[in-house]
Design a protein around this motif. Structure first.
Motif, mmCIF file in Angstrom:
data_model
loop_
_atom_site.group_PDB
_atom_site.id
_atom_site.type_symbol
_atom_site.label_atom_id
_atom_site.label_comp_id
_atom_site.label_asym_id
_atom_site.label_seq_id
_atom_site.Cartn_x
_atom_site.Cartn_y
_atom_site.Cartn_z
ATOM 1 N N VAL A 1 2.925 20.543 13.055
ATOM 2 C CA VAL A 1 2.907 19.586 14.167
ATOM 3 C C VAL A 1 4.244 18.842 14.251
ATOM 4 N N LYS A 2 4.767 18.447 13.107
ATOM 5 C CA LYS A 2 6.048 17.730 13.106
ATOM 6 C C LYS A 2 7.158 18.651 13.635
ATOM 7 N N TYR A 3 7.146 19.883 13.161
ATOM 8 C CA TYR A 3 8.139 20.869 13.616
ATOM 9 C C TYR A 3 8.044 21.076 15.126
ATOM 10 N N MET B 1 9.013 8.317 16.011
ATOM 11 C CA MET B 1 8.141 7.564 15.105
ATOM 12 C C MET B 1 6.854 8.366 14.893
ATOM 13 N N GLY B 2 6.606 8.759 13.649
ATOM 14 C CA GLY B 2 5.417 9.549 13.350
ATOM 15 C C GLY B 2 4.476 8.790 12.446
ATOM 16 N N PHE B 3 3.257 8.574 12.880
ATOM 17 C CA PHE B 3 2.195 7.981 12.070
ATOM 18 C C PHE B 3 2.594 6.605 11.528
ATOM 19 N N GLY B 4 3.375 5.887 12.330
ATOM 20 C CA GLY B 4 3.866 4.585 11.880
ATOM 21 C C GLY B 4 3.234 3.427 12.628
ATOM 22 N N LYS C 1 2.007 10.127 -4.345
ATOM 23 C CA LYS C 1 1.059 11.189 -3.956
ATOM 24 C C LYS C 1 1.037 11.400 -2.441
ATOM 25 N N TYR C 2 1.896 10.688 -1.706
ATOM 26 C CA TYR C 2 1.813 10.723 -0.236
ATOM 27 C C TYR C 2 1.966 12.149 0.312
ATOM 28 N N ASP C 3 2.995 12.850 -0.105
ATOM 29 C CA ASP C 3 3.236 14.197 0.432
ATOM 30 C C ASP C 3 2.116 15.161 0.020
ATOM 31 N N ILE D 1 14.517 5.022 8.803
ATOM 32 C CA ILE D 1 14.331 3.630 8.368
ATOM 33 C C ILE D 1 12.865 3.384 8.044
ATOM 34 N N ASP D 2 12.645 2.653 6.957
ATOM 35 C CA ASP D 2 11.279 2.347 6.505
ATOM 36 C C ASP D 2 11.375 1.096 5.629
ATOM 37 N N PHE D 3 10.284 0.309 5.569
ATOM 38 C CA PHE D 3 10.396 -0.870 4.695
ATOM 39 C C PHE D 3 9.885 -0.612 3.279
ATOM 40 N N SER D 4 9.316 0.567 3.023
ATOM 41 C CA SER D 4 8.821 0.853 1.669
ATOM 42 C C SER D 4 9.921 1.506 0.841
ATOM 43 N N GLU D 5 10.393 0.772 -0.161
ATOM 44 C CA GLU D 5 11.478 1.310 -0.985
ATOM 45 C C GLU D 5 11.009 2.527 -1.776
ATOM 46 N N GLN E 1 16.535 0.751 4.261
ATOM 47 C CA GLN E 1 15.307 -0.030 4.142
ATOM 48 C C GLN E 1 15.321 -1.118 5.208
ATOM 49 N N GLY E 2 14.284 -1.199 5.994
ATOM 50 C CA GLY E 2 14.256 -2.226 7.037
ATOM 51 C C GLY E 2 12.932 -2.228 7.768
ATOM 52 N N ASP E 3 12.741 -3.298 8.536
ATOM 53 C CA ASP E 3 11.491 -3.495 9.268
ATOM 54 C C ASP E 3 11.702 -3.063 10.714
ATOM 55 N N VAL E 4 10.850 -2.186 11.187
ATOM 56 C CA VAL E 4 11.068 -1.651 12.536
ATOM 57 C C VAL E 4 10.724 -2.670 13.629
ATOM 58 N N THR E 5 10.179 -3.823 13.250
ATOM 59 C CA THR E 5 9.961 -4.864 14.260
ATOM 60 C C THR E 5 11.203 -5.751 14.406
ATOM 61 N N MET F 1 0.830 -1.214 0.000
ATOM 62 C CA MET F 1 0.000 0.000 0.000
ATOM 63 C C MET F 1 0.867 1.267 0.000
ATOM 64 N N PHE F 2 1.898 1.301 0.851
ATOM 65 C CA PHE F 2 2.722 2.518 0.887
ATOM 66 C C PHE F 2 3.553 2.670 -0.377
ATOM 67 N N ASN F 3 3.972 1.561 -0.959
ATOM 68 C CA ASN F 3 4.657 1.686 -2.254
ATOM 69 C C ASN F 3 3.713 2.315 -3.287
ATOM 70 N N LEU G 1 11.919 6.100 12.998
ATOM 71 C CA LEU G 1 11.347 4.816 12.576
ATOM 72 C C LEU G 1 10.113 5.080 11.703
ATOM 73 N N CYS G 2 9.925 4.254 10.675
ATOM 74 C CA CYS G 2 8.816 4.459 9.723
ATOM 75 C C CYS G 2 8.918 5.859 9.128
ATOM 76 N N CYS G 3 10.104 6.198 8.644
ATOM 77 C CA CYS G 3 10.393 7.586 8.228
ATOM 78 C C CYS G 3 9.623 8.011 6.993
ATOM 79 N N GLY G 4 9.110 7.063 6.203
ATOM 80 C CA GLY G 4 8.362 7.434 5.002
ATOM 81 C C GLY G 4 9.186 8.319 4.089
ATOM 82 N N THR G 5 8.622 9.460 3.701
ATOM 83 C CA THR G 5 9.316 10.361 2.781
ATOM 84 C C THR G 5 10.266 11.317 3.513
#
Ligand SMILES: C[S@@+](CC[C@H](N)C(=O)[O-])C[C@H]1O[C@@H](n2cnc3c(N)ncnc32)[C@H](O)[C@@H]1O
Length: 228
Positions: A40-42, A123-126, A24-26, A82-86, A105-109, A17-19, A59-63
């Motif tokens: 909010v992030k700032y 970790m934001g929204f992960g 259009k994610y941003d 780090i994020d698992f979505s290339e 690229q990696g799995d945060v678990t 799904m994230f790939n 973790l789950c850094c996304g873009t």
């Protein structure tokens, strides 16, 4: 953890799904939140007591929004995302031309780091997207140094603004993306995610010590800061 888990969060489904939505994610984040997600992030990064040479991982850094904000305000810090979505990572990397942030690229678990490696873990929204969220929290705890800070950022309590968000998101997703079903998932994952109070208890059950909670946008977004 207390997530009612009524949505498909298998790592494979989430990864695909994230790939798919990466391009259009941003753009979607900007229109769905009217740009307020940056604020909010700032603010949540500014609320951390980051020291100049801290070792920090998102973790789950996304873009890469959080990683970039950290690096911008703390240029001497060593920042990793780090994020698992290339595909999400590809976009993060295009915004990092001088390679000042390390992306992996990696799995945060299952993190490839020694115990007590990082001064700050964010970790934001992960977590909301991870079936084995308990393992991800255990990993965040494991890699955090004693007295370090873990910042968790996500949607907070339901209120009038979040109701507006839940109503407008599917409409905007249908207008602007081919993958509007992914945004149905987003709403469901939000509705089934533990409240900030329950999350803090879950984090404490894994050994974290509560430091503070900051609510933004009338509580639509909540940041919990924990230490070890
Ligand atoms: C909603 S996005 C958040 C991105 C970014 N943190 C932000 O605030 O914009 C969630 C991210 O978590 C990643 N993700 C989900 N489960 C993961 C896992 N088990 N390991 C690594 N990344 C994961 C997804 O690929 C996606 O990029």
């Amino acid at each position: 953890m207390t997530d009612k888990n009524t949505v498909d969060k298998t790592p494979e489904a989430i990864h695909v799904m994230f790939n798919m939505i990466s391009r259009k994610y941003d753009f979607m984040n900007n229109i769905m939140s009217f740009g307020t997600h940056y604020y909010v992030k700032y603010r949540s990064i500014k609320s951390l007591n980051i020291k100049p040479h801290d070792n920090i991982i998102d973790l789950c850094c996304g873009t890469g929004d959080l990683a970039r904000i950290i690096k911008y305000f703390h240029p001497d810090a060593c920042v990793t995302g780090i994020d698992f979505s290339e595909e999400m990572l590809k976009i993060a990397k295009t915004k990092n031309p001088k390679r000042k942030i390390r992306y992996l690229q990696g799995d945060v678990t299952n993190l490839p780091y020694e115990d007590n490696s990082f001064d700050i873990v964010t970790m934001g929204f992960g977590l909301r997207n991870i079936a084995n969220a308990e393992k991800a929290v255990e990993e965040a705890y494991r890699i955090l140094k004693p007295q370090g800070s873990f910042l968790h950022l996500d949607f907070g309590n339901q209120n009038f603004l979040s109701k507006i968000y839940e109503t407008t998101t599917p409409i905007l997703a249908k207008m602007f993306t081919e993958n509007y079903f992914s945004y149905d998932y987003l709403i469901k994952s939000k509705q089934t995610f533990p409240s900030p109070d329950d999350l803090i208890k879950d984090f404490e059950n894994k050994g974290f010590i509560f430091k503070k909670r900051n609510d933004y946008l009338f509580g639509v977004i909540s940041a919990e800061t924990m230490t070890k």
